[in-house]
Design a protein around this motif. Structure first.
Motif, PDB file in Angstrom:
ATOM      1  N   THR A   1      10.014  -4.094  -5.162  1.00 29.25           N
ATOM      2  CA  THR A   1       9.257  -3.068  -5.358  1.00 29.25           C
ATOM      3  C   THR A   1       9.741  -1.756  -5.597  1.00 29.25           C
ATOM      4  OG1 THR A   1       8.894  -2.369  -2.919  1.00 29.25           O
ATOM      5  CG2 THR A   1       7.218  -3.979  -4.047  1.00 29.25           C
ATOM      6  N   ARG A   2      11.038  -1.518  -5.001  1.00 28.94           N
ATOM      7  CA  ARG A   2      11.748  -0.323  -5.328  1.00 28.94           C
ATOM      8  C   ARG A   2      12.370  -0.511  -6.752  1.00 28.94           C
ATOM      9  NH1 ARG A   2      13.982   2.659  -0.818  1.00 28.94           N
ATOM     10  NH2 ARG A   2      12.511   2.428   0.907  1.00 28.94           N
ATOM     11  N   ARG A   3      12.376  -1.630  -7.371  1.00 23.94           N
ATOM     12  CA  ARG A   3      12.766  -1.712  -8.793  1.00 23.94           C
ATOM     13  C   ARG A   3      11.680  -1.491  -9.825  1.00 23.94           C
ATOM     14  NH1 ARG A   3      15.366  -6.068  -7.108  1.00 23.94           N
ATOM     15  NH2 ARG A   3      14.202  -7.425  -8.309  1.00 23.94           N
ATOM     16  N   ALA A   4      10.673  -1.921  -9.303  1.00 25.67           N
ATOM     17  CA  ALA A   4       9.448  -2.034 -10.287  1.00 25.67           C
ATOM     18  C   ALA A   4       8.695  -0.896 -10.515  1.00 25.67           C
ATOM     19  CB  ALA A   4       8.308  -2.896  -9.580  1.00 25.67           C
ATOM     20  N   SER A   5       8.623   0.280  -9.622  1.00 29.03           N
ATOM     21  CA  SER A   5       7.936   1.632 -10.112  1.00 29.03           C
ATOM     22  C   SER A   5       8.426   2.705  -9.075  1.00 29.03           C
ATOM     23  CB  SER A   5       6.323   1.259  -9.545  1.00 29.03           C
ATOM     24  OG  SER A   5       5.569   2.532  -9.993  1.00 29.03           O
ATOM     25  N   ASP A   6       7.788   3.854  -9.323  1.00 23.80           N
ATOM     26  CA  ASP A   6       8.216   4.942  -8.314  1.00 23.80           C
ATOM     27  C   ASP A   6       7.347   4.988  -7.170  1.00 23.80           C
ATOM     28  OD1 ASP A   6       6.171   5.811 -10.037  1.00 23.80           O
ATOM     29  OD2 ASP A   6       6.924   7.784  -9.968  1.00 23.80           O
ATOM     30  N   HIS A   7       6.258   4.221  -7.246  1.00 24.12           N
ATOM     31  CA  HIS A   7       5.337   4.116  -5.965  1.00 24.12           C
ATOM     32  C   HIS A   7       5.538   2.621  -5.376  1.00 24.12           C
ATOM     33  CE1 HIS A   7       2.426   7.638  -6.980  1.00 24.12           C
ATOM     34  NE2 HIS A   7       3.122   7.717  -7.818  1.00 24.12           N
ATOM     35  N   PHE A   8       5.081   2.583  -4.246  1.00 26.51           N
ATOM     36  CA  PHE A   8       5.020   1.392  -3.603  1.00 26.51           C
ATOM     37  C   PHE A   8       3.614   0.806  -3.782  1.00 26.51           C
ATOM     38  CE2 PHE A   8       8.190   2.967  -0.462  1.00 26.51           C
ATOM     39  CZ  PHE A   8       9.238   2.224  -0.969  1.00 26.51           C
ATOM     40  N   PRO A   9       3.278  -0.505  -4.093  1.00 28.05           N
ATOM     41  CA  PRO A   9       1.813  -1.116  -4.018  1.00 28.05           C
ATOM     42  C   PRO A   9       1.399  -1.190  -2.887  1.00 28.05           C
ATOM     43  CG  PRO A   9       3.626  -2.814  -4.300  1.00 28.05           C
ATOM     44  CD  PRO A   9       4.396  -1.697  -4.313  1.00 28.05           C
ATOM     45  N   ILE A  10      -0.019  -0.841  -2.641  1.00 32.36           N
ATOM     46  CA  ILE A  10      -0.755  -1.107  -1.516  1.00 32.36           C
ATOM     47  C   ILE A  10      -1.431  -2.405  -1.657  1.00 32.36           C
ATOM     48  CG2 ILE A  10      -2.827  -0.108  -0.082  1.00 32.36           C
ATOM     49  CD1 ILE A  10      -2.251   2.462  -1.064  1.00 32.36           C
ATOM     50  N   LEU A  11      -1.239  -3.222  -0.448  1.00 28.67           N
ATOM     51  CA  LEU A  11      -1.931  -4.614  -0.343  1.00 28.67           C
ATOM     52  C   LEU A  11      -3.116  -4.590   0.753  1.00 28.67           C
ATOM     53  CD1 LEU A  11      -2.008  -7.692  -1.185  1.00 28.67           C
ATOM     54  CD2 LEU A  11      -0.159  -7.876   0.356  1.00 28.67           C
ATOM     55  N   VAL A  12      -4.205  -5.008   0.531  1.00 29.38           N
ATOM     56  CA  VAL A  12      -5.195  -4.917   1.436  1.00 29.38           C
ATOM     57  C   VAL A  12      -6.073  -6.093   1.463  1.00 29.38           C
ATOM     58  CG1 VAL A  12      -7.016  -3.281   2.466  1.00 29.38           C
ATOM     59  CG2 VAL A  12      -5.170  -2.391   1.095  1.00 29.38           C
ATOM     60  N   ASP A  13      -6.212  -6.745   2.458  1.00 32.27           N
ATOM     61  CA  ASP A  13      -7.428  -8.120   2.704  1.00 32.27           C
ATOM     62  C   ASP A  13      -8.466  -7.349   3.125  1.00 32.27           C
ATOM     63  OD1 ASP A  13      -5.969 -10.383   1.754  1.00 32.27           O
ATOM     64  OD2 ASP A  13      -4.463  -9.796   3.474  1.00 32.27           O
ATOM     65  N   LEU A  14      -9.538  -7.658   2.434  1.00 30.51           N
ATOM     66  CA  LEU A  14     -10.879  -7.296   2.859  1.00 30.51           C
ATOM     67  C   LEU A  14     -11.919  -8.298   3.187  1.00 30.51           C
ATOM     68  CD1 LEU A  14     -11.322  -4.510   0.225  1.00 30.51           C
ATOM     69  CD2 LEU A  14     -10.667  -3.961   2.536  1.00 30.51           C
ATOM     70  N   SER A  15     -12.952  -8.016   3.931  1.00 28.61           N
ATOM     71  CA  SER A  15     -13.993  -8.758   4.178  1.00 28.61           C
ATOM     72  C   SER A  15     -15.398  -8.343   3.720  1.00 28.61           C
ATOM     73  CB  SER A  15     -14.122  -9.374   5.507  1.00 28.61           C
ATOM     74  OG  SER A  15     -15.244 -10.155   5.878  1.00 28.61           O
ATOM     75  N   LEU A  16     -15.847  -8.659   2.515  1.00 31.94           N
ATOM     76  CA  LEU A  16     -16.974  -8.035   1.963  1.00 31.94           C
ATOM     77  C   LEU A  16     -18.245  -8.666   2.790  1.00 31.94           C
ATOM     78  CD1 LEU A  16     -15.982  -8.771  -1.766  1.00 31.94           C
ATOM     79  CD2 LEU A  16     -15.656  -6.657  -0.537  1.00 31.94           C
ATOM     80  N   PRO A  17     -19.203  -8.107   2.738  1.00 32.11           N
ATOM     81  CA  PRO A  17     -20.589  -8.485   3.235  1.00 32.11           C
ATOM     82  C   PRO A  17     -21.285  -9.605   2.352  1.00 32.11           C
ATOM     83  CG  PRO A  17     -20.921  -6.284   2.278  1.00 32.11           C
ATOM     84  CD  PRO A  17     -19.235  -6.478   2.260  1.00 32.11           C
ATOM     85  N   ALA A  18     -21.519 -10.705   3.196  1.00 33.27           N
ATOM     86  CA  ALA A  18     -22.071 -11.795   2.389  1.00 33.27           C
ATOM     87  C   ALA A  18     -23.508 -11.482   2.142  1.00 33.27           C
ATOM     88  CB  ALA A  18     -21.905 -13.050   3.013  1.00 33.27           C
ATOM     89  N   ALA A  19     -23.898 -12.183   0.818  1.00 36.08           N
ATOM     90  CA  ALA A  19     -25.440 -11.943   0.457  1.00 36.08           C
ATOM     91  C   ALA A  19     -26.263 -12.845   1.399  1.00 36.08           C
ATOM     92  CB  ALA A  19     -25.563 -12.146  -0.963  1.00 36.08           C
TER      93      ALA A  19
END
Length: 233
Positions: free
Chosen positions: A214-232
């Motif tokens: 990630t230090r080679r890929a961009s000047d920002h780090f990526p944010i990685l988030v796992d979410l739980s969406l409300p089911a219908a």
């Protein structure tokens, strides 16, 4: 009675206009195996449609919305995610020195509908508040649960950050990881990138991915988030 939540893996990433190691960039995103990617500083100039499609393909994803109409904000999705509607915005309405925009996509995954949104606010502190307010108006008007990735170009103590964050969950805070800095990769000392979600959405995990790649890929780090969406239902 609602069933269990629907999982959604999100990456929000300022890719520095692909000026760095693009092979590393593709590897970073593929390794994350995201359902959706919210890009800042994506293709927005000559042959932007082809460049957006090529970028998405390098990640193993498809384009949902953005590019030139959103001034480089780009939403990408996996085949698991169905895109129902899209729109792009530019702000301010009159041309300025730091034209910025936003991209939006109404999506469906596993029976759960949500609004995916991305924006990149100005580096100019005089311009950011109006841009934040314009972005916030769109988010506040949404009837679907919101998932928003933003490069705010300021930290949580800034007024533009507070405008966007109001009424939403800051995923880093929810995961007790607000000490993870996102910029710059060479000397990370600021958290200027964020993922905000509707309070109906659960934050399962959050990470700022700091690796040699990630230090080679961009000047920002990526944010990685796992979410739980409300089911219908």
């Amino acid at each position: 009675m609602a069933g269990p939540g629907v999982p959604l893996r999100v990456v929000s990433y300022n890719i520095h206009s692909q000026r760095d190691d693009t092979t590393a960039l593709a590897g970073v995103v593929r390794a994350a195996e995201p359902d959706v990617v919210i890009i800042q500083e994506g293709p927005r100039r000559f042959r932007w449609r082809q460049k957006c499609a090529s970028l998405a393909d390098s990640f193993g994803l498809v384009v949902a919305a953005g590019g030139l109409p959103a001034l480089g904000n780009l939403l990408l999705v996996s085949l698991r995610v169905r895109v129902l509607a899209t729109r792009c915005r530019r702000y301010p309405l009159t041309p300025g020195r730091h034209l910025r925009g936003a991209a939006y996509a109404e999506c469906l995954v596993g029976g759960a509908r949500f609004l995916l949104a991305g924006s990149h606010l100005s580096t100019d502190p005089a311009e950011r508040p109006a841009q934040a307010a314009a972005f916030k108006r769109e988010l506040a008007a949404a009837t679907l649960p919101v998932v928003a990735g933003v490069d705010l170009n300021e930290g949580p103590d800034g007024s533009a950050w507070r405008t966007v964050a109001e009424g939403l969950t800051d995923a880093a805070v929810a995961a007790d990881r607000a000490d993870r800095h996102t910029f710059p990769c060479a000397d990370p000392r600021r958290r200027i990138d964020a993922v905000f979600v509707d309070r109906r959405i659960g934050v399962v995990d959050y990470d700022v991915v700091d690796t040699p790649r990630t230090r080679r890929a961009s000047d920002h780090f990526p944010i990685l988030v796992d979410l739980s969406l409300p089911a219908a239902g």
